[in-house]
Write an enzyme that holds these catalytic residues in place. Structure first.
Site, PDB file in Angstrom:
ATOM      1  N   ASP A 159       5.366   0.408  -0.042  1.00 22.96           N
ATOM      2  CA  ASP A 159       4.030   0.179  -0.574  1.00 22.96           C
ATOM      3  C   ASP A 159       3.630   1.340  -1.478  1.00 22.96           C
ATOM      4  O   ASP A 159       4.110   2.466  -1.319  1.00 22.96           O
ATOM      5  CB  ASP A 159       3.008   0.067   0.557  1.00 22.96           C
ATOM      6  CG  ASP A 159       3.266  -1.123   1.469  1.00 22.96           C
ATOM      7  OD1 ASP A 159       3.906  -2.078   1.003  1.00 22.96           O
ATOM      8  OD2 ASP A 159       2.827  -1.077   2.627  1.00 22.96           O
ATOM      9  N   LYS A 160       2.732   1.076  -2.389  1.00 23.60           N
ATOM     10  CA  LYS A 160       2.251   2.093  -3.322  1.00 23.60           C
ATOM     11  C   LYS A 160       1.840   3.380  -2.608  1.00 23.60           C
ATOM     12  O   LYS A 160       2.200   4.481  -3.021  1.00 23.60           O
ATOM     13  CB  LYS A 160       1.061   1.540  -4.118  1.00 23.60           C
ATOM     14  CG  LYS A 160       0.364   2.574  -4.990  1.00 23.60           C
ATOM     15  CD  LYS A 160      -0.888   2.004  -5.631  1.00 23.60           C
ATOM     16  CE  LYS A 160      -1.649   3.067  -6.408  1.00 23.60           C
ATOM     17  NZ  LYS A 160      -2.921   2.539  -6.981  1.00 23.60           N
TER      18      LYS A 160
END
Length: 305
Positions: free
Chosen positions: A138-139
Site C-alpha cells: 500500500d502507498k
C-alpha cells in the site's frame, strides 16, 4: 466509440451477451458483462439484462471507451536498494510512495523510479503500467518489495508467491492491549458492501490468513498499544489492516480503517514489511533480506517507551 448491431437473423433463445460475443467485436465475455453492468449496452434504446433473448430487428448499441495511450516517464526518484543483481531488485519502499501509476498518480511512483534506475531491464509481464512489479505494498506501508528485471524472474517469483513460498514478515503497532501472546486470524476478505473503496471481512470473500506474535505492550497517557510481528499466508488487498481493525486493534495511523483516529499525527500507518524470505527466481539460492524500521516508526516507539 459506439458500435451498432442490427439483428438480422437469429436462432431462438439466444442471450444478449452470447449474441454480442459472436459478433467479432473483440470483446471478452467479462468485458461484455462489465459493459452491461455499466449500462453501456442498450437494445432498442433500453437497458436489458445479459439474459435478454435477442429478436430479429433488434437494434443493439454498444458504447466502447477506447483507452488513452499512456506513456510512463522515467523519473529520478531516490531508491533504498537492499539487493540487486541481473534478475531482481529488492527495494525498501518509503511510506507515501505509490507503487505503480494509476488514475491520479501518473508520476512520482516507484515504477517511475525503477524505470530510471533499470532502464530497459524490467520484465514486461505486468504490463506497461506495472513493469517488473510482482507484488505490491500500500502507498502508506513501508518496507521490502521485489522487482523482476526479466520475464523469467517474474514468472518464477509469481509462482512462488502463488504457492505461498515467499515468507513475508511485517512489524505493526496497533491500538489497544492484545492479551494473547500469539494468534491466527482466519477471516475472508472482499470488497466492502458499505464503501466500495474499502475492503472488509465478508462472508463470500477470498481466504485470508494472518498470524501475529506480540513483541511488546505499552500503556501510556495516550492509551494502550501493542507491537506485533505479523506473517501472512495470503496477500489480499489491505489484509493486515482489515484483519487488525476487525479484531478492534487497528494499525496506528491507518486513517481508513480506524475511523480517522490518529493520535500521533502521522501520515500513513505504522506498518512495515521488515523481512522477506524466498528462493532466488533464477539461481534457486535461499534469500533472507531485512529492512530496518523507518525513523518515524522508531520515534513513536521511543515516545511509548
Amino acid at each position: 466509440m459506439i458500435s451498432k448491431l442490427k439483428v438480422e437473423q437469429v436462432e431462438e433463445k439466444v442471450r444478449l451477451d452470447s449474441y454480442i460475443a459472436s459478433q467479432n467485436l473483440e470483446l471478452s465475455r467479462s468485458m461484455i458483462q462489465k459493459l452491461l453492468e455499466e449500462n453501456k449496452i442498450t437494445v432498442n434504446g433500453k437497458k436489458e439484462k445479459a439474459s435478454y433473448k435477442v429478436q430479429e430487428g433488434d437494434n443493439i448499441e454498444i458504447e466502447i471507451n477506447i483507452p488513452k495511450e499512456i506513456t510512463i516517464e522515467e523519473q529520478e526518484i531516490p531508491l533504498d536498494i537492499v539487493y540487486e543483481d541481473s534478475d531482481i531488485l529488492v527495494v525498501n519502499k518509503q511510506k507515501g510512495l505509490v507503487v505503480h501509476p494509476a488514475s491520479g498518480n501518473w508520476e512520482g511512483t516507484l515504477v517511475n523510479g525503477i524505470m530510471a534506475h533499470c532502464k530497459d531491464s524490467l520484465s514486461g509481464i505486468g504490463g506497461e503500467l506495472r513493469p517488473g512489479i510482482v507484488h505490491r505494498l500500500d502507498k502508506d506501508t513501508s518496507g521490502l518489495l521485489i522487482i523482476a528485471k526479466n520475464d523469467k524472474a517474474h514468472i518464477a517469483m509469481s509462482e512462488q508467491i502463488k504457492n505461498r513460498k515467499v515468507k513475508k514478515t511485517y512489524i505493526a503497532l496497533v491500538r489497544g492491549t492484545i492479551a494473547e501472546a500469539q494468534a491466527t486470524i482466519h477471516m475472508p476478505i472482499g470488497r466492502s458492501t458499505k464503501d466500495r473503496k474499502k475492503m472488509a471481512v465478508v462472508k463470500n470473500g477470498k481466504e485470508a490468513i494472518t498470524h501475529f506474535k506480540v513483541l511488546n505492550r505499552f500503556t501510556t497517557s495516550k492509551g494502550s498499544y501493542t507491537l506485533l510481528e505479523i506473517k501472512i499466508d495470503t496477500g489480499r488487498t489491505h489484509q493486515i489492516r482489515v484483519h487488525m481493525a476487525e479484531i478492534r486493534h487497528p494499525v496506528i495511523g491507518d486513517y481508513v480503517y480506524s475511523n480517522g483516529k490518529n493520535e500521533f499525527g502521522i501520515e500513513g500507518q505504522c506498518l512495515h514489511a521488515q523481512k522477506l524470505e524466498f528462493n532466488h527466481p533464477v539461481t534457486g539460492k535461499h534469500m533472507e533480506l531485512e529492512a530496518e524500521l523507518p525513523q518515524y516508526f522508531y520515534e513513536i516507539l521511543e515516545i511509548l517507551k
